[in-house]
Enzyme design. Structure first.
Site, short mmCIF file in Angstrom:
data_model
loop_
_atom_site.label_atom_id
_atom_site.label_comp_id
_atom_site.label_asym_id
_atom_site.label_seq_id
_atom_site.Cartn_x
_atom_site.Cartn_y
_atom_site.Cartn_z
N ARG A 237 0.85 -1.18 0.00
CA ARG A 237 0.00 0.00 0.00
C ARG A 237 0.89 1.24 0.00
O ARG A 237 1.92 1.27 0.68
CB ARG A 237 -0.94 0.03 1.22
CG ARG A 237 -2.05 -1.01 1.20
CD ARG A 237 -3.06 -0.73 0.09
NE ARG A 237 -4.21 -1.63 0.13
CZ ARG A 237 -4.30 -2.78 -0.51
NH1 ARG A 237 -3.26 -3.21 -1.24
NH2 ARG A 237 -5.41 -3.51 -0.45
N GLU A 266 -3.62 7.47 -6.04
CA GLU A 266 -3.72 6.56 -7.19
C GLU A 266 -4.78 7.06 -8.16
O GLU A 266 -5.77 6.39 -8.45
CB GLU A 266 -3.99 5.14 -6.71
CG GLU A 266 -2.81 4.57 -5.92
CD GLU A 266 -2.96 3.11 -5.56
OE1 GLU A 266 -4.09 2.57 -5.69
OE2 GLU A 266 -1.95 2.50 -5.14
N HIS A 284 -1.02 0.00 -9.74
CA HIS A 284 -1.70 -0.89 -8.80
C HIS A 284 -2.36 -2.06 -9.55
O HIS A 284 -3.56 -2.31 -9.41
CB HIS A 284 -2.74 -0.14 -7.97
CG HIS A 284 -3.06 -0.84 -6.67
ND1 HIS A 284 -3.48 -0.17 -5.55
CD2 HIS A 284 -3.01 -2.16 -6.32
CE1 HIS A 284 -3.70 -1.03 -4.56
NE2 HIS A 284 -3.41 -2.24 -5.01
#
Length: 323
Positions: A237, A266, A284
């Protein structure tokens, strides 16, 4: 009739593909947008909320007064507010380990890309260059000569360790508790403190859930302990890492580079390292292989079926104790 609602919008063909995975009569639907009006309309009589990325907090739960279960489709649950869930009397579950292989393979990709200077090499050749000698002079590394430090040794950390074994890396790990001796022997891994791991490793890879204890775990002081020219990989993360401190460590030449699949922001334009060629960023995507998605869906839908049959659930999210 029990109703199952996916509270993240997905393309309608995917909705139809998911529908047969749920028990007959479950009444599966998905919100068409992230708007609260759509949430209010669809969630009013939903009993089971499926969630991918959306934040599940007290406000969201207020739109679903009949919710009894929140089932996260994913290996983490940092987008769920356990206190709000407990206050609303809602249980929550997730799908740990579903994407372990996918994330481990992506981690290996990032490690090798850093060591082999892949991004710089590919970019130069695409632009018409052929910088063989320049890359040799800059230095190319091997995993066989690397000391790899894994911060976190759960499902994903162990999957990375398994894939490192054939490369012959020296493997260190740190976690809340050491694993048993047989597991350490299987991977040739040695348990150590975070400080010792940072000092000793030439490649540090983060595999931690995001909790209050891990938020900002790797900051200025921790990066300063790493070896000069070492590499950092983060597929966990974004918030476990101080991005500003990492930038300073890269710009100063303290670290040789970093490869990140996660960021604090993000969204498009959210990459704070876009101007630094030493930092590889992917969006991601590590846990999104077809097999990983299928496995997460299988685990989630099986848990929904258990809930509808009145059976005990698997992989419950820990809830705070009553005050």
């Amino acid at each position: 009739m029990s109703r199952v609602l996916l509270i993240d919008p997905i393309p309608s063909p995917l909705v139809e593909r998911l529908r047969p995975l749920f028990p007959a009569g479950a009444g599966f639907e998905a919100v068409p947008t992230y708007g609260e009006e759509d949430l209010a309309r669809y969630a009013a009589d939903a009993e089971i909320l499926l969630v991918l990325h959306r934040k599940v907090d007290a406000r969201l739960l207020s739109f679903a007064p009949g919710a009894r279960l929140v089932q996260r489709i994913g290996a983490g649950y940092d987008n769920l507010d356990p206190s709000a869930l407990r206050a609303a009397g809602v249980v929550a579950a997730y799908t740990p380990g579903a994407n372990a292989v996918a994330v481990a393979e992506h981690t290996m990709l990032l490690m090798l890309a850093l060591l082999k200077r892949f991004a710089a090499a590919e970019s130069a050749v695409r632009q018409g260059g052929w910088p063989t000698m320049e890359l040799f002079q800059a230095g190319l590394g091997d995993l066989s000569n690397a000391t790899v430090g894994l911060v976190g040794f759960g499902n994903i950390g162990r999957a990375v360790a398994e894939r490192l074994v054939p490369f012959g890396s020296c493997l260190l790990y740190t976690a809340r508790h050491p694993v048993d001796a047989a597991t350490e022997q299987q991977f040739g891994a040695r348990y150590t403190s975070l400080d010792d791991l940072l000092v000793s490793s030439t490649m540090v890879s983060l595999h931690l859930p995001l909790t209050e204890a891990t938020r900002g775990l790797i900051g200025e002081a921790e990066l300063a302990k790493m070896q000069s020219g070492a590499f950092l990989v983060n597929t966990s993360r974004g918030e476990v890492l101080d991005e500003a401190a990492l930038r300073r460590a890269i710009v100063s030449g303290k670290l040789g580079g970093a490869a990140l699949d996660v960021l604090c922001n993000e969204r498009p334009g959210g990459n704070p390292f876009a101007d630094l060629p030493q930092v590889i960023v992917t969006p991601h995507m590590a846990g999104g292989s077809r097999a990983a998605v299928e496995r997460a869906l299988e685990m989630a839908t099986a848990n929904v079926a258990r809930f509808l049959r009145g059976e005990s659930l698997l992989d419950l999210v820990p809830m705070p104790s009553a005050s």
